[in-house]
Design a protein around this motif. Structure first.
Motif, PDB file in Angstrom:
ATOM      1  N   LEU A   1      -1.284   3.913 -12.591  1.00  0.00           N
ATOM      2  CA  LEU A   1      -1.587   2.691 -11.436  1.00  0.00           C
ATOM      3  C   LEU A   1      -1.077   1.732 -11.421  1.00  0.00           C
ATOM      4  O   LEU A   1      -0.597   1.092 -11.056  1.00  0.00           O
ATOM      5  CB  LEU A   1      -3.208   2.729 -10.530  1.00  0.00           C
ATOM      6  CG  LEU A   1      -3.466   4.541 -10.211  1.00  0.00           C
ATOM      7  CD1 LEU A   1      -4.717   4.162 -10.564  1.00  0.00           C
ATOM      8  CD2 LEU A   1      -3.203   5.008  -9.220  1.00  0.00           C
ATOM      9  N   TYR A   2      -1.165   0.842 -12.607  1.00  0.00           N
ATOM     10  CA  TYR A   2      -0.377  -0.858 -12.999  1.00  0.00           C
ATOM     11  C   TYR A   2       1.038  -1.069 -12.871  1.00  0.00           C
ATOM     12  O   TYR A   2       1.573  -1.766 -11.623  1.00  0.00           O
ATOM     13  CB  TYR A   2      -0.723  -1.419 -13.642  1.00  0.00           C
ATOM     14  CG  TYR A   2      -2.746  -1.754 -13.402  1.00  0.00           C
ATOM     15  CD1 TYR A   2      -3.100  -2.275 -12.519  1.00  0.00           C
ATOM     16  CD2 TYR A   2      -4.427  -1.675 -14.209  1.00  0.00           C
ATOM     17  CE1 TYR A   2      -4.710  -3.341 -12.213  1.00  0.00           C
ATOM     18  CE2 TYR A   2      -5.125  -2.314 -14.217  1.00  0.00           C
ATOM     19  CZ  TYR A   2      -5.303  -2.777 -12.876  1.00  0.00           C
ATOM     20  OH  TYR A   2      -6.543  -3.070 -12.452  1.00  0.00           O
ATOM     21  N   ARG A   3       1.173   0.658 -13.329  1.00  0.00           N
ATOM     22  CA  ARG A   3       2.657   0.760 -13.671  1.00  0.00           C
ATOM     23  C   ARG A   3       3.188   0.942 -12.296  1.00  0.00           C
ATOM     24  O   ARG A   3       4.655   0.180 -12.135  1.00  0.00           O
ATOM     25  CB  ARG A   3       2.685   1.556 -14.776  1.00  0.00           C
ATOM     26  CG  ARG A   3       3.078   0.405 -16.260  1.00  0.00           C
ATOM     27  CD  ARG A   3       3.623   1.672 -16.952  1.00  0.00           C
ATOM     28  NE  ARG A   3       3.152   3.235 -17.649  1.00  0.00           N
ATOM     29  CZ  ARG A   3       1.972   2.774 -17.802  1.00  0.00           C
ATOM     30  NH1 ARG A   3       1.081   2.792 -19.495  1.00  0.00           N
ATOM     31  NH2 ARG A   3       1.498   4.786 -18.427  1.00  0.00           N
TER      32      ARG A   3
ATOM     33  N   GLU B   1       2.473  -4.135   5.392  1.00  0.00           N
ATOM     34  CA  GLU B   1       2.137  -2.930   4.683  1.00  0.00           C
ATOM     35  C   GLU B   1       2.353  -2.417   3.094  1.00  0.00           C
ATOM     36  O   GLU B   1       1.518  -1.881   2.533  1.00  0.00           O
ATOM     37  CB  GLU B   1       2.798  -1.608   5.796  1.00  0.00           C
ATOM     38  CG  GLU B   1       2.730  -0.205   5.304  1.00  0.00           C
ATOM     39  CD  GLU B   1       3.108   0.973   6.208  1.00  0.00           C
ATOM     40  OE1 GLU B   1       2.425   2.304   5.764  1.00  0.00           O
ATOM     41  OE2 GLU B   1       3.734   1.066   7.012  1.00  0.00           O
ATOM     42  N   VAL B   2       3.164  -2.645   2.989  1.00  0.00           N
ATOM     43  CA  VAL B   2       3.533  -2.586   1.213  1.00  0.00           C
ATOM     44  C   VAL B   2       2.636  -3.401   0.993  1.00  0.00           C
ATOM     45  O   VAL B   2       2.278  -2.674  -0.027  1.00  0.00           O
ATOM     46  CB  VAL B   2       4.912  -2.547   1.330  1.00  0.00           C
ATOM     47  CG1 VAL B   2       5.640  -2.606  -0.139  1.00  0.00           C
ATOM     48  CG2 VAL B   2       6.200  -2.240   1.708  1.00  0.00           C
ATOM     49  N   ASN B   3       1.944  -4.535   0.943  1.00  0.00           N
ATOM     50  CA  ASN B   3       1.382  -5.217   0.202  1.00  0.00           C
ATOM     51  C   ASN B   3      -0.233  -4.573   0.728  1.00  0.00           C
ATOM     52  O   ASN B   3      -0.398  -4.692  -0.654  1.00  0.00           O
ATOM     53  CB  ASN B   3       1.354  -6.940   0.990  1.00  0.00           C
ATOM     54  CG  ASN B   3       0.639  -7.707   0.587  1.00  0.00           C
ATOM     55  OD1 ASN B   3      -0.759  -7.677   0.783  1.00  0.00           O
ATOM     56  ND2 ASN B   3       0.637  -7.952  -1.141  1.00  0.00           N
ATOM     57  N   PHE B   4       0.172  -3.981   1.573  1.00  0.00           N
ATOM     58  CA  PHE B   4      -1.593  -3.809   2.003  1.00  0.00           C
ATOM     59  C   PHE B   4      -1.319  -2.046   1.038  1.00  0.00           C
ATOM     60  O   PHE B   4      -2.597  -2.125   0.210  1.00  0.00           O
ATOM     61  CB  PHE B   4      -2.021  -2.923   3.144  1.00  0.00           C
ATOM     62  CG  PHE B   4      -3.591  -2.286   3.726  1.00  0.00           C
ATOM     63  CD1 PHE B   4      -4.522  -2.718   3.049  1.00  0.00           C
ATOM     64  CD2 PHE B   4      -2.952  -1.623   4.774  1.00  0.00           C
ATOM     65  CE1 PHE B   4      -5.984  -2.711   3.135  1.00  0.00           C
ATOM     66  CE2 PHE B   4      -4.605  -0.982   4.491  1.00  0.00           C
ATOM     67  CZ  PHE B   4      -5.619  -1.020   4.050  1.00  0.00           C
TER      68      PHE B   4
ATOM     69  N   ILE C   1       6.507  -0.738  -7.490  1.00  0.00           N
ATOM     70  CA  ILE C   1       6.054  -1.051  -5.802  1.00  0.00           C
ATOM     71  C   ILE C   1       6.709  -2.185  -5.313  1.00  0.00           C
ATOM     72  O   ILE C   1       7.129  -2.811  -4.874  1.00  0.00           O
ATOM     73  CB  ILE C   1       4.862  -0.373  -5.176  1.00  0.00           C
ATOM     74  CG1 ILE C   1       4.333   1.349  -5.137  1.00  0.00           C
ATOM     75  CG2 ILE C   1       4.840  -0.771  -3.283  1.00  0.00           C
ATOM     76  CD1 ILE C   1       3.192   0.810  -5.162  1.00  0.00           C
ATOM     77  N   ARG C   2       6.044  -3.107  -6.027  1.00  0.00           N
ATOM     78  CA  ARG C   2       6.330  -4.790  -5.547  1.00  0.00           C
ATOM     79  C   ARG C   2       7.767  -5.172  -6.223  1.00  0.00           C
ATOM     80  O   ARG C   2       8.431  -6.266  -5.005  1.00  0.00           O
ATOM     81  CB  ARG C   2       5.474  -5.803  -6.596  1.00  0.00           C
ATOM     82  CG  ARG C   2       5.109  -6.913  -6.399  1.00  0.00           C
ATOM     83  CD  ARG C   2       4.224  -7.725  -7.566  1.00  0.00           C
ATOM     84  NE  ARG C   2       2.889  -7.970  -6.784  1.00  0.00           N
ATOM     85  CZ  ARG C   2       2.281  -6.919  -7.329  1.00  0.00           C
ATOM     86  NH1 ARG C   2       2.417  -7.115  -9.080  1.00  0.00           N
ATOM     87  NH2 ARG C   2       1.130  -6.816  -6.965  1.00  0.00           N
ATOM     88  N   ARG C   3       8.597  -4.385  -6.767  1.00  0.00           N
ATOM     89  CA  ARG C   3       9.338  -4.758  -7.803  1.00  0.00           C
ATOM     90  C   ARG C   3      10.653  -4.102  -6.307  1.00  0.00           C
ATOM     91  O   ARG C   3      11.700  -4.665  -5.972  1.00  0.00           O
ATOM     92  CB  ARG C   3      10.431  -3.938  -9.121  1.00  0.00           C
ATOM     93  CG  ARG C   3      11.528  -4.047  -9.202  1.00  0.00           C
ATOM     94  CD  ARG C   3      12.114  -2.902  -9.876  1.00  0.00           C
ATOM     95  NE  ARG C   3      11.670  -1.495  -9.487  1.00  0.00           N
ATOM     96  CZ  ARG C   3      12.181  -0.568 -10.340  1.00  0.00           C
ATOM     97  NH1 ARG C   3      12.449  -0.699 -11.404  1.00  0.00           N
ATOM     98  NH2 ARG C   3      12.554   1.058  -9.223  1.00  0.00           N
TER      99      ARG C   3
END
Length: 482
Positions: A72-74, A104-107, A79-81
């Motif tokens: 999940l961390y990966r 929304e992406v950040n959430f 997602i952040r990228r």
């Protein structure tokens, strides 16, 4: 112009063709442009996805919890990228302003992160036994295959809200995104491959609720159903799941009251009222659906509110300056317009808006004007039924007791808002306001570490935080003797 991309189903970590050749056409609600063609799964495809998830379950559930969290961390890093890419997908298929899509992406990141961070907190108990030397072990174990059914208003976050805790707890996952907005979930599925997820852990079956959703709910492989959507759809899922005695978590509609007392910070209340009503074109289950304002400040509040709403910019959601985009579909636009027309017939006054926006670029999309209604009373349909659109109904109240009484006259019980500096009223509100989630002196927007849940027609169960994570495990009791 390039041909729209065609998506197959995502099963077992691979793109696989559906058994039929039919596809849904995904359109941009702001422009009407075709974005993609997406496969429509049949019952045999759903069966295949569930079997794949079931086959993957033993190995996944037996992994060390922190190893599951590492996947999940990966995924979070990817997602952040791809934050901007994902935000553009959300805006294109849903119509919300790009600024809101980035939120929304950040959430989505925060929801998955909480699940990953808290895998070690799914703790059981050791209880003294009733025999000499005996210990009673209560262990937390995953359910098995979890089926997710999500709505169109937050297409990425709602998938993340279910995927994160389901996988962290050791379950495998099959998700049906809404047929109007599947592209964000399909993009997330692609990232699970890049993150190295074992095959079969995450599966995506696209199509409508009558076929795909029902097949997920009724199949005996499915052990837990987590659904976000409308109250009528939730009732159908509950009924379909009852035959198999499935565990069901339903996050459904809302009719949030927004209460402004005479001692409130009016500027803060106005800003929050507008944000909580017009964000995502009002298509939020926690949205400000009924604004109750104390008579002593009603006129001042109305004046400031009118100016704030009139200043909202409605238009191209990819424009950084846009405050509000289109409704998700023509059908949803007509529903809102019909509700406003009926409210006017019942005596409401249109202060602003109250109509579809037309002309120029507006003609290509599903745009409705930000609307303010006054002269609204509690017996009107628009006060009782969820609008899910950009319509703010302003209602005058005599005092705190009147506000609480009117706020509680609803079959929904998800969210509520209160603006006051009176500690006594705040303390009373905590026991007298019958809603599962209350925002005091702030706009809406739940936190990943909170607990998002409601009462009545707003559903059963809940999501987020430790309480939400606990829903994704079952218990096993062991009477241990030597």
């Amino acid at each position: 112009m390039a041909e729209p991309k065609t998506y197959d189903l995502f099963i077992g970590g691979e793109w696989t063709r559906a058994d039929n050749s039919e596809h849904d056409t995904i359109r941009n609600p702001a422009t009407g442009a075709v974005l993609a063609k997406v496969a429509i799964a049949g019952e045999s495809d759903v069966e295949r996805a569930l079997n794949t998830a079931q086959d993957a379950f033993p190995a996944w559930s037996r992994q060390v919890a922190t190893d599951r969290a590492d996947y999940l961390y990966r995924l979070i890093e990817l997602i952040r990228r791809d934050e901007e890419k994902l935000a553009h997908i959300i805006t294109s298929e849903n119509g919300k302003p790009i600024r809101e899509a980035r939120i929304e992406v950040n959430f989505a990141i925060q929801l998955i992160r909480f699940a990953a961070e808290n895998v070690r907190r799914l703790e059981g108990n050791i209880i003294p036994g009733s025999r000499p030397g005996e210990k009673i072990l209560i262990e937390k174990i995953p359910h098995g295959v979890v089926a997710g059914i999500s709505a169109w208003n937050f297409p990425l976050a709602l998938t993340a809200r279910k995927l994160g805790p389901a996988l962290a707890a050791g379950n495998t996952f099959v998700i049906k995104p809404h047929e109007l907005t599947p592209l964000s979930t399909l993009a997330l599925a692609e990232l699970t491959v890049e993150a190295g997820f074992p095959k079969g852990i995450v599966n995506v079956v696209t199509g409508g609720g009558a076929t795909v959703g029902n097949a997920l709910v009724t199949n005996p492989i499915t052990k837990l159903i987590t659904m976000t959507g409308s109250t009528p759809a939730g009732r159908k899922i509950m009924a379909a799941a009852s035959e198999g005695l499935k565990e069901v978590r339903l996050e459904l509609g809302g009719k949030a009251p927004f209460i402004v007392m005479e001692d409130a910070d009016l500027d803060a209340a106005v800003n929050a009222a507008v944000s909580a009503r017009f964000m995502n074109c009002g298509q939020v289950c926690t949205a400000n659906e009924r604004t109750y304002v104390h008579t002593a400040v009603y006129d001042t509040f109305l004046e400031r509110l009118r100016a704030k709403i009139a200043a909202l910019r409605t238009g191209n959601p990819l424009d950084e300056k846009t405050d509000m985009g289109p409704k998700i579909s023509a059908a949803e636009l007509e529903k809102v317009d019909d509700m406003v027309r009926r409210a006017v017939k019942q005596g409401a006054k249109v202060e602003l808006g109250g109509k579809r926006l037309t002309g120029g670029e507006y003609d290509k999309g599903n745009f409705y004007a930000p609307t303010l209604l006054t002269n609204v009373s509690g017996d009107m349909d628009i006060v009782q039924n969820e609008v899910f659109g950009p319509v703010l109904s302003l209602i005058r109240v005599r005092d705190f007791d009147d506000a609480i009484t009117q706020a509680n006259k609803s079959r929904y019980g998800l969210s509520a808002y209160m603006f006051t500096q009176n500690l006594k009223n705040i303390m009373r509100m905590t026991t007298e306001l019958n809603f599962g989630e209350i925002y005091v002196n702030r706009e809406g927007g739940e936190a990943a570490q909170g607990f998002h849940h409601g009462y009545g027609d707003s559903g059963i169960g809940g999501e987020d935080g430790q309480y939400g994570l606990e829903a994704y495990v079952d218990t096993k009791t062991i009477y241990l003797n030597s």
